[in-house]
Design a protein around this motif. Sequence first.
Motif, PDB file in Angstrom:
ATOM      1  N   PRO A 225       9.176   5.030 -11.439  1.00 46.38           N
ATOM      2  CA  PRO A 225       9.256   5.794 -10.184  1.00 46.38           C
ATOM      3  C   PRO A 225       8.226   5.333  -9.170  1.00 46.38           C
ATOM      4  O   PRO A 225       7.227   4.687  -9.508  1.00 46.38           O
ATOM      5  N   THR A 226       8.459   5.676  -7.916  1.00 48.82           N
ATOM      6  CA  THR A 226       7.489   5.410  -6.857  1.00 48.82           C
ATOM      7  C   THR A 226       6.392   6.472  -6.929  1.00 48.82           C
ATOM      8  O   THR A 226       6.672   7.656  -7.101  1.00 48.82           O
ATOM      9  N   ILE A 227       5.137   6.033  -6.812  1.00 49.11           N
ATOM     10  CA  ILE A 227       3.998   6.952  -6.784  1.00 49.11           C
ATOM     11  C   ILE A 227       3.538   7.102  -5.341  1.00 49.11           C
ATOM     12  O   ILE A 227       3.265   6.109  -4.654  1.00 49.11           O
ATOM     13  N   LEU A 228       3.464   8.328  -4.866  1.00 49.14           N
ATOM     14  CA  LEU A 228       3.039   8.636  -3.502  1.00 49.14           C
ATOM     15  C   LEU A 228       1.647   9.265  -3.541  1.00 49.14           C
ATOM     16  O   LEU A 228       1.411  10.216  -4.291  1.00 49.14           O
ATOM     17  N   VAL A 229       0.742   8.730  -2.742  1.00 49.36           N
ATOM     18  CA  VAL A 229      -0.641   9.219  -2.690  1.00 49.36           C
ATOM     19  C   VAL A 229      -0.988   9.581  -1.252  1.00 49.36           C
ATOM     20  O   VAL A 229      -0.772   8.786  -0.330  1.00 49.36           O
ATOM     21  N   LYS A 230      -1.527  10.775  -1.065  1.00 50.58           N
ATOM     22  CA  LYS A 230      -1.971  11.230   0.255  1.00 50.58           C
ATOM     23  C   LYS A 230      -3.479  11.465   0.210  1.00 50.58           C
ATOM     24  O   LYS A 230      -3.978  12.158  -0.686  1.00 50.58           O
ATOM     25  N   THR A 231      -4.174  10.863   1.156  1.00 46.00           N
ATOM     26  CA  THR A 231      -5.634  11.012   1.207  1.00 46.00           C
ATOM     27  C   THR A 231      -6.045  11.556   2.571  1.00 46.00           C
ATOM     28  O   THR A 231      -5.224  11.711   3.476  1.00 46.00           O
ATOM     29  N   GLN A 232      -7.354  11.800   2.723  1.00 44.43           N
ATOM     30  CA  GLN A 232      -7.872  12.291   4.001  1.00 44.43           C
ATOM     31  C   GLN A 232      -7.794  11.218   5.082  1.00 44.43           C
ATOM     32  O   GLN A 232      -7.779  11.515   6.271  1.00 44.43           O
ATOM     33  N   ASN A 233      -7.741   9.953   4.661  1.00 50.63           N
ATOM     34  CA  ASN A 233      -7.700   8.833   5.607  1.00 50.63           C
ATOM     35  C   ASN A 233      -6.898   7.699   4.958  1.00 50.63           C
ATOM     36  O   ASN A 233      -7.464   6.847   4.270  1.00 50.63           O
ATOM     37  N   ASN A 234      -5.602   7.696   5.174  1.00 52.43           N
ATOM     38  CA  ASN A 234      -4.740   6.724   4.494  1.00 52.43           C
ATOM     39  C   ASN A 234      -5.040   5.284   4.899  1.00 52.43           C
ATOM     40  O   ASN A 234      -4.934   4.369   4.082  1.00 52.43           O
ATOM     41  N   ALA A 235      -5.396   5.070   6.155  1.00 57.28           N
ATOM     42  CA  ALA A 235      -5.675   3.705   6.620  1.00 57.28           C
ATOM     43  C   ALA A 235      -6.878   3.133   5.880  1.00 57.28           C
ATOM     44  O   ALA A 235      -6.858   1.982   5.411  1.00 57.28           O
ATOM     45  N   LEU A 236      -7.932   3.946   5.749  1.00 60.49           N
ATOM     46  CA  LEU A 236      -9.121   3.489   5.032  1.00 60.49           C
ATOM     47  C   LEU A 236      -8.824   3.337   3.540  1.00 60.49           C
ATOM     48  O   LEU A 236      -9.258   2.369   2.903  1.00 60.49           O
ATOM     49  N   ALA A 237      -8.062   4.266   2.991  1.00 59.21           N
ATOM     50  CA  ALA A 237      -7.704   4.181   1.574  1.00 59.21           C
ATOM     51  C   ALA A 237      -6.900   2.923   1.292  1.00 59.21           C
ATOM     52  O   ALA A 237      -7.114   2.245   0.273  1.00 59.21           O
ATOM     53  N   GLN A 238      -5.988   2.569   2.183  1.00 58.23           N
ATOM     54  CA  GLN A 238      -5.176   1.363   2.015  1.00 58.23           C
ATOM     55  C   GLN A 238      -6.066   0.125   2.007  1.00 58.23           C
ATOM     56  O   GLN A 238      -5.874  -0.797   1.216  1.00 58.23           O
ATOM     57  N   GLU A 239      -7.066   0.132   2.885  1.00 57.77           N
ATOM     58  CA  GLU A 239      -7.998  -1.004   2.962  1.00 57.77           C
ATOM     59  C   GLU A 239      -8.844  -1.101   1.687  1.00 57.77           C
ATOM     60  O   GLU A 239      -9.029  -2.193   1.127  1.00 57.77           O
ATOM     61  N   LEU A 240      -9.337   0.046   1.198  1.00 60.75           N
ATOM     62  CA  LEU A 240     -10.153   0.053  -0.012  1.00 60.75           C
ATOM     63  C   LEU A 240      -9.352  -0.441  -1.223  1.00 60.75           C
ATOM     64  O   LEU A 240      -9.841  -1.232  -2.035  1.00 60.75           O
ATOM     65  N   LEU A 241      -8.126   0.028  -1.325  1.00 56.37           N
ATOM     66  CA  LEU A 241      -7.298  -0.332  -2.478  1.00 56.37           C
ATOM     67  C   LEU A 241      -6.853  -1.791  -2.429  1.00 56.37           C
ATOM     68  O   LEU A 241      -6.667  -2.430  -3.468  1.00 56.37           O
ATOM     69  N   ALA A 242      -6.664  -2.329  -1.213  1.00 50.26           N
ATOM     70  CA  ALA A 242      -6.269  -3.732  -1.069  1.00 50.26           C
ATOM     71  C   ALA A 242      -7.324  -4.659  -1.671  1.00 50.26           C
ATOM     72  O   ALA A 242      -7.009  -5.706  -2.244  1.00 50.26           O
ATOM     73  N   ARG A 243      -8.596  -4.249  -1.558  1.00 49.94           N
ATOM     74  CA  ARG A 243      -9.684  -5.054  -2.129  1.00 49.94           C
ATOM     75  C   ARG A 243      -9.619  -5.093  -3.654  1.00 49.94           C
ATOM     76  O   ARG A 243     -10.152  -6.000  -4.289  1.00 49.94           O
ATOM     77  N   LYS A 244      -8.973  -4.091  -4.241  1.00 53.22           N
ATOM     78  CA  LYS A 244      -8.835  -4.015  -5.695  1.00 53.22           C
ATOM     79  C   LYS A 244      -7.486  -4.534  -6.185  1.00 53.22           C
ATOM     80  O   LYS A 244      -7.147  -4.396  -7.362  1.00 53.22           O
ATOM     81  N   GLY A 245      -6.704  -5.098  -5.263  1.00 54.22           N
ATOM     82  CA  GLY A 245      -5.427  -5.692  -5.657  1.00 54.22           C
ATOM     83  C   GLY A 245      -4.221  -4.784  -5.551  1.00 54.22           C
ATOM     84  O   GLY A 245      -3.116  -5.169  -5.924  1.00 54.22           O
ATOM     85  N   TYR A 246      -4.403  -3.569  -5.050  1.00 55.92           N
ATOM     86  CA  TYR A 246      -3.274  -2.654  -4.843  1.00 55.92           C
ATOM     87  C   TYR A 246      -2.729  -2.852  -3.427  1.00 55.92           C
ATOM     88  O   TYR A 246      -3.502  -2.881  -2.468  1.00 55.92           O
ATOM     89  N   LEU A 247      -1.427  -2.973  -3.321  1.00 55.31           N
ATOM     90  CA  LEU A 247      -0.810  -3.235  -2.011  1.00 55.31           C
ATOM     91  C   LEU A 247       0.245  -2.173  -1.707  1.00 55.31           C
ATOM     92  O   LEU A 247       1.453  -2.426  -1.782  1.00 55.31           O
ATOM     93  N   PRO A 248      -0.192  -0.977  -1.370  1.00 58.81           N
ATOM     94  CA  PRO A 248       0.766   0.099  -1.086  1.00 58.81           C
ATOM     95  C   PRO A 248       1.446  -0.081   0.268  1.00 58.81           C
ATOM     96  O   PRO A 248       0.908  -0.741   1.167  1.00 58.81           O
ATOM     97  N   ALA A 249       2.624   0.518   0.392  1.00 61.25           N
ATOM     98  CA  ALA A 249       3.313   0.579   1.685  1.00 61.25           C
ATOM     99  C   ALA A 249       3.084   1.959   2.289  1.00 61.25           C
ATOM    100  O   ALA A 249       2.792   2.918   1.572  1.00 61.25           O
ATOM    101  N   ARG A 250       3.204   2.060   3.602  1.00 61.02           N
ATOM    102  CA  ARG A 250       3.087   3.360   4.240  1.00 61.02           C
ATOM    103  C   ARG A 250       4.430   4.064   4.186  1.00 61.02           C
ATOM    104  O   ARG A 250       5.479   3.494   4.469  1.00 61.02           O
TER     105      ARG A 250
END
Length: 303
Positions: A225-250
């Motif tokens: 299944p698709t996992i959906l994550v909502k944070t206080q700041n999705n743009a910053l979270a996307q940037e942080l996770l990209a550094r760890k190899g996670y490439l989420p879509a909006r």
Amino acid sequence: MSEIIATYNLSKRYGDACRVKNVNLSVREGEIYGFLGPNGAGKTTTLKMILGLTRPTAGRVTVFGKGLEQNRRFILSQTGSLIESPSYYGHLTGLENMRVVQRLRDVPDRNVEEALRIVRLEKQKDRKVAQYSLGMKQRLGIAMALMSFPKLLILDEPTNGLDPAGIGEIRELIKALPQRYDMTVVISSHLLSEIEQTATSIGIIHEGMMLFQGSLEALKNEKLPTILVKTQNNALAQELLARKGYLPARDGDFLAFENLGDDQVAMLNRILVECGMDVLRIEERKKNLERIFLDMTGKGGSL
């Protein structure tokens, strides 16, 4: 359960175009087999080869465990089919058209009456078919296929031209056939929701090649299944996770992750929390047949 239909590296070429490529299709006794694919994927060509209406370029077909070429008469005597569109004589009534098929099939009058009743044409049987609506003509074609109450029923787009109520009635009919009449049913359709509600197993074909074959449950389990994550700041979270190899879509207010196991979900949550990011919500969105189908065919095919 015994195998009712089996194809072995079945292929069909028209000139330089290969419409069906090494298809190994397997339908077991008592199944409702949903055959799915975009327009031009090779569904109808495959069904025609199974019925002997088109000769394969390569490969072979067995039905009821017998080779089609050597046992054509026996196989067709146990098979009913509606391919592409119903055949009928417009100047004859519905009942007269049924009588033509009755003589060919050598079945009793009660079969004619029962088949007309099943598709709800008993009150329209004395009207000329030229005056029938598209949906009524489709019902007549299904009645003709059902008339001998065969062991194998092959229906190519059986709900074509039917209104929503008619689609629901045909759906319930098809679901009842294996138990009520001991039939095995193969149904091709572009209505994915109908196949999802009807079929016990499915085959997905795209550009002439079989992409998947098995139970619907197995297909859904194969696709995480698709996992959906909502944070206080999705743009910053996307940037942080990209550094760890996670490439989420909006996806609206969420970041969407594909093909993550439970351990990976726990890990990305830990990463965000350790970075001081508030995780407001984590959701799982299971994929329906339509979503899985579009993913498998690259979203490039028109249904």
